[in-house]
Design an enzyme around this catalytic site. Structure first.
Site, PDB file in Angstrom:
ATOM      1  N   GLU A  34      -9.834   3.128  -5.060  1.00 17.88           N
ATOM      2  CA  GLU A  34      -9.420   4.501  -4.757  1.00 17.88           C
ATOM      3  C   GLU A  34      -8.246   4.979  -5.619  1.00 17.88           C
ATOM      4  OE1 GLU A  34     -10.737   4.866  -0.149  1.00 17.88           O
ATOM      5  OE2 GLU A  34      -8.868   3.803  -0.454  1.00 17.88           O
TER       6      GLU A  34
ATOM      7  N   TRP B 200      -8.223  -3.227   8.284  1.00 15.62           N
ATOM      8  CA  TRP B 200      -7.277  -2.197   7.876  1.00 15.62           C
ATOM      9  C   TRP B 200      -6.615  -1.668   9.134  1.00 15.62           C
ATOM     10  CZ3 TRP B 200      -6.711  -2.251   2.811  1.00 15.62           C
ATOM     11  CH2 TRP B 200      -7.781  -2.701   2.027  1.00 15.62           C
ATOM     12  N   THR B 201      -5.313  -1.384   9.048  1.00 18.40           N
ATOM     13  CA  THR B 201      -4.594  -1.181  10.306  1.00 18.40           C
ATOM     14  C   THR B 201      -4.011   0.228  10.484  1.00 18.40           C
ATOM     15  OG1 THR B 201      -2.604  -2.123   9.318  1.00 18.40           O
ATOM     16  CG2 THR B 201      -4.046  -3.639  10.499  1.00 18.40           C
TER      17      THR B 201
ATOM     18  N   ASP C 250       0.862  -1.186   0.000  1.00 18.49           N
ATOM     19  CA  ASP C 250       0.000   0.000   0.000  1.00 18.49           C
ATOM     20  C   ASP C 250       0.892   1.227   0.000  1.00 18.49           C
ATOM     21  OD1 ASP C 250      -2.311   1.784   0.468  1.00 18.49           O
ATOM     22  OD2 ASP C 250      -3.331  -0.069   0.990  1.00 18.49           O
TER      23      ASP C 250
ATOM     24  N   HIS D  54      -2.746   3.271  -4.535  1.00 17.72           N
ATOM     25  CA  HIS D  54      -2.173   2.774  -3.272  1.00 17.72           C
ATOM     26  C   HIS D  54      -0.790   2.173  -3.534  1.00 17.72           C
ATOM     27  CE1 HIS D  54      -5.504   3.562  -0.560  1.00 17.72           C
ATOM     28  NE2 HIS D  54      -6.341   3.107  -1.483  1.00 17.72           N
TER      29      HIS D  54
HETATM   30  C1  ACM Z   1     -10.889  -0.220   0.744  1.00 16.02           C
HETATM   31  O1  ACM Z   1     -11.363  -0.236   1.881  1.00 16.02           O
HETATM   32  N1  ACM Z   1     -10.281   0.859   0.281  1.00 16.02           N
HETATM   33  C2  ACM Z   1     -10.985  -1.368  -0.146  1.00 16.02           C
END
Ligand code: ACM
Ligand code: ZN
Length: 761
Positions: free
Chosen positions: A326, A467-468, A191, A263
């Site tokens: 995104e 997600w961290t 990312d 990302h």
């Molecule tokens: C995401 O939560 N951007 C896939």
């Protein structure tokens, strides 16, 4: 852990010494995911023995024994007879992952299935044994059932880019999945904030991309505050192979994710040539979305394909996740190569350019015998021919993909994002926002009703995402995952047969003892007290409900911590709130605090007497409490917890308040949220109009965007002084910009509008 050695490989027996077999009716058993209803169970004495009738099942058996040792459950013992044992039988005729328990004439219990099915069945055995052990029971009771999963994708994701998690934790994470019969681990390896997988051909990906010089503190986006502490870490290819093998042994697929074309800042910091403008870039230290993305030129596509070559040799999974979410189009709009590509291919716009990029990769993976899976944005500009979709911005993407006959994994933020809050702001660690309590996860069903049966066959299952950004340690990751993953496991294994939340909650409560043995951290937010504000003829009262019927609630209205001496709440009581006050309440069991503190601040104002209506209801995921929430005396505060706000996106709400008689207010306040990095914007205009008859409205004040911006302060409602003229109706029109401007996170998408309270004084 003790290593088990087997003396006889042909027939391995862990035997139930002195067992008897009794068939009797069955009650609900302490297993998550729940077992199918069964009228009979077979009861055997333990410690016991177990036999594998097939050599191929020995790895599963060995793992089972290891888990028992690790959890401190007396393992079944090796024996030499098939009398009254747990007998493992390979049955290739059974459905994948299905298993069955059957009683044998000699009093033994047979566990039958393919290898993956037997392994799932052994995970049932572990929980049955743990329960018997905790209760001090001398018997093990196996239900006579065939058990099988409702969905074939039962997944959990882990973002190791925003924070790096060491290898032993990754294995523990996989263990937690295995113990709950989950079968897919989505490893988010790259990312903007860190590249975490060794790629031999491009050593700078890890040498540069796995390091960032610091991390943003809490939510200090603007002005930015960094913590000054470097972060680094990546997994070598040997370590990756170790994890893949570890998961395979537990019948879990590992789906790697390599993010593209967005990302990608960590990769671009290492190899800026693959960006549109080749200028030096840094691994991001801030959360959010970067404007810099992979360029669509041939050299970048080749770079990505080279990376995928190595990824495919490391990961045998059918699916390779290629991100796709995104992706700001800003750079592509300015880049000569990207614009040339659009002209050469006669593409309509940058969305089609994104579709081109993804399609190239889709084809490349297809030629290698693999299948691309991407976030739902890859539908924009046209879905690549072989790609599967992971639907995160709601279920719409998944629905569209299923209708186009593409496989879908559902992962909507509303139910499957475990980085969201699971309890109230005061008792939970800082999270990204949202509100996804255990009950909400449990209520999920991944097949939307709008799909026809044939379309529904494309829904593979669902996945929880972790997600961290705000999760910096293994303990914290476990806490966010548990017990929500238990709910998701039951949703996906049991499907429509899940027993219901009340029953699940009582099983979860006992399951905490099992989680303690792992040992794993978990949230007890399900012990929260629920509060309901009731407005009636101008009075405000609050009713409370306890999480379980066997404890009691104590509360205070004087700001003191509620202890056993504080008022006891009786079910059905209405606590009158006559002036602005703080209510504190806690749930007790056996005279000990058993849940998080409920803390509510009430602000009494004239809007509480009004009836309220809106032309457009808030969006489903930000609608808790309905429109009444805007006049319930509770003003939302920072950090944002989704339960405290109503949210609208893409639609302009018009809210009307009506009083029984004409009123004379001097001040109007509206509590709005500005959190642009999360796509939450102040409105572009607010128009307030009043009326005496509800028909003829007179505008009393209109604020434009600049006035709203200038007069807004974080965490304080926006205040407008009124004329003092009497009115009986007040209409508030909130206008939003149609899309988020270029250069901002979420550019091109409609912004969110968040309101928590409308106050009149
Ligand atoms: C995401 O939560 N951007 C896939
Ligand atoms: Zn470009």
């Amino acid at each position: 852990m003790t290593k088990i050695t087997f003396s006889r490989w042909q027939r391995f027996v862990l035997f139930i010494i002195g067992c008897t077999s009794i068939i009797q009716p069955m009650g609900a058993q302490q297993v998550i995911p729940a077992l199918p209803a069964s009228t009979q169970k077979i009861k055997i004495v333990w410690p016991a023995q177990v036999i594998s009738e097939h050599k191929d099942l020995l790895p599963e058996l060995e793992l089972f024994q290891r888990y028992c040792n690790q959890l401190g459950i007396p393992p079944l013992k090796a024996g030499s007879t098939t009398q009254q044992a747990l007998v493992l039988k390979l049955d290739q005729q059974m459905a994948p992952e299905a298993y069955a328990f059957k009683s044998l004439p000699n009093g033994s219990v047979e566990l039958r299935g393919q290898r993956d099915g037997v392994f799932r069945g052994l995970m049932t055995c572990i929980q049955l044994m743990a329960d018997a052990h905790f209760r001090g029971d001398k018997y093990l009771q196996f239900p006579i059932v065939t058990d099988q999963p409702a969905f074939k994708w039962r997944g959990m994701h882990l973002d190791v880019s925003r924070h790096f998690f060491p290898l032993p934790f990754v294995k523990k994470y996989i263990d937690i999945l295995a113990l709950h019969k989950m079968n897919s681990f989505h490893w988010h390896l790259t990312d903007d904030q860190g590249w975490r997988i060794e790629i031999k051909k491009y050593p700078l990906l890890t040498a540069v991309g796995s390091k960032r010089h610091e991390t943003m503190v809490d939510k200090h986006f603007e002005p930015y505050i960094g913590d000054g502490t470097p972060v680094e870490g990546y997994y070598t290819q040997d370590e990756i192979k170790e994890v893949v093998q570890y998961a395979q042994a537990r019948h879990i697929q590992v789906v790697p994710e390599i993010e593209m074309p967005g990302h990608a800042m960590a990769a671009l910091a290492a190899y800026p040539n693959y960006s549109c403008f080749r200028s030096p870039l840094d691994v991001m230290t801030k959360w959010g979305v970067s404007e810099d993305v992979f360029c669509t030129k041939d050299s970048t596509l080749q770079f990505v394909k080279d990376i995928l070559d190595e990824v495919c040799t490391l990961f045998p999974s059918q699916y390779i996740h290629i991100g796709g979410d995104e992706v700001p189009k800003t750079r592509w709009k300015q880049c000569a190569s990207c614009q040339q590509r659009i002209r050469d291919l006669h593409l309509k716009d940058e969305h089609e350019l994104q579709s081109y990029f993804i399609s190239q990769i889709d084809q490349y993976l297809h030629k290698k015998g693999r299948q691309a899976i991407g976030w739902d944005e890859i539908l924009e500009g046209g879905l690549a021919p072989h790609a599967a979709i992971m639907s995160w911005r709601g279920e719409e993407g998944g629905i569209a993909a299923a209708r186009q006959k593409h496989p879908v994994v559902m992962s909507p933020g509303s139910h499957c994002y475990f980085d969201h809050y699971q309890g109230n702001r005061q008792s939970e660690p800082l999270a990204i926002g949202g509100f996804t309590p255990l009950e909400k996860v449990y209520s999920y069903f991944p097949i939307p009703e709008v799909l026809k049966p044939e379309e529904a066959t494309y829904i593979l299952g669902a996945q929880g995402n972790l997600w961290t950004e705000y999760i910096g340690s293994p303990d914290h990751a476990e806490y966010m995952m548990l017990p929500r993953v238990c709910a998701l496991a039951e949703v996906l294994w049991c499907g429509k047969q899940k027993p219901g939340y009340t029953e699940f909650k009582s099983r979860i409560r006992k399951h905490f003892q099992f989680l303690d043995r792992i040992p794993a951290h978990y949230s007890k937010a399900m012990y929260s007290i629920q509060s309901l504000v009731q407005r009636n003829a101008g009075t405000l009262s609050v009713s409370l409900s306890a999480p379980f019927p066997d404890g009691e609630i104590h509360y205070s209205l004087n700001g003191n911590e509620p202890n056993l001496q504080a008022s006891t709440y009786q079910q059905g009581d209405l606590i009158a709130i006559s002036s602005s006050k703080k209510l504190k309440a806690r749930y007790f069991e056996n005279n000990r605090p058993a849940g998080p503190l409920l803390e509510e601040e009430f602000e009494i104002h004239g809007g509480l007497h009004a009836q309220i209506e809106t032309n457009i209801p808030p969006a489903e995921q930000y609608s808790l409490g309905g429109i009444q929430k805007l006049v319930d005396a509770r003003v939302g505060h920072l950090p944002m917890v989704g339960s405290e706000w109503l949210g609208w996106s893409g639609k302009d709400p018009e809210i009307t308040l009506r009083w029984d008689t004409s009123m004379n207010f001097r001040v109007f306040e509206i509590s709005l949220l500005k959190q642009e990095e999360s796509w939450i914007y102040l409105p572009a205009a607010i128009e307030i109009a009043s009326s005496l008859d509800g028909k003829q409205f007179t505008s009393i004040r209109t604020l434009n965007q600049k006035e709203i911006q200038d007069n807004s302060k974080p965490d304080i409602p926006l205040r407008i002084v009124l004329t003092g003229e009497p009115f009986q109706f007040l209409r508030i029109r909130l206008k939003q910009n149609s899309v988020i401007p270029d250069g901002r996170p979420g550019a091109g998408s409609p912004p969110w509008l968040f309101i928590s309270e409308i106050l009149l004084n």
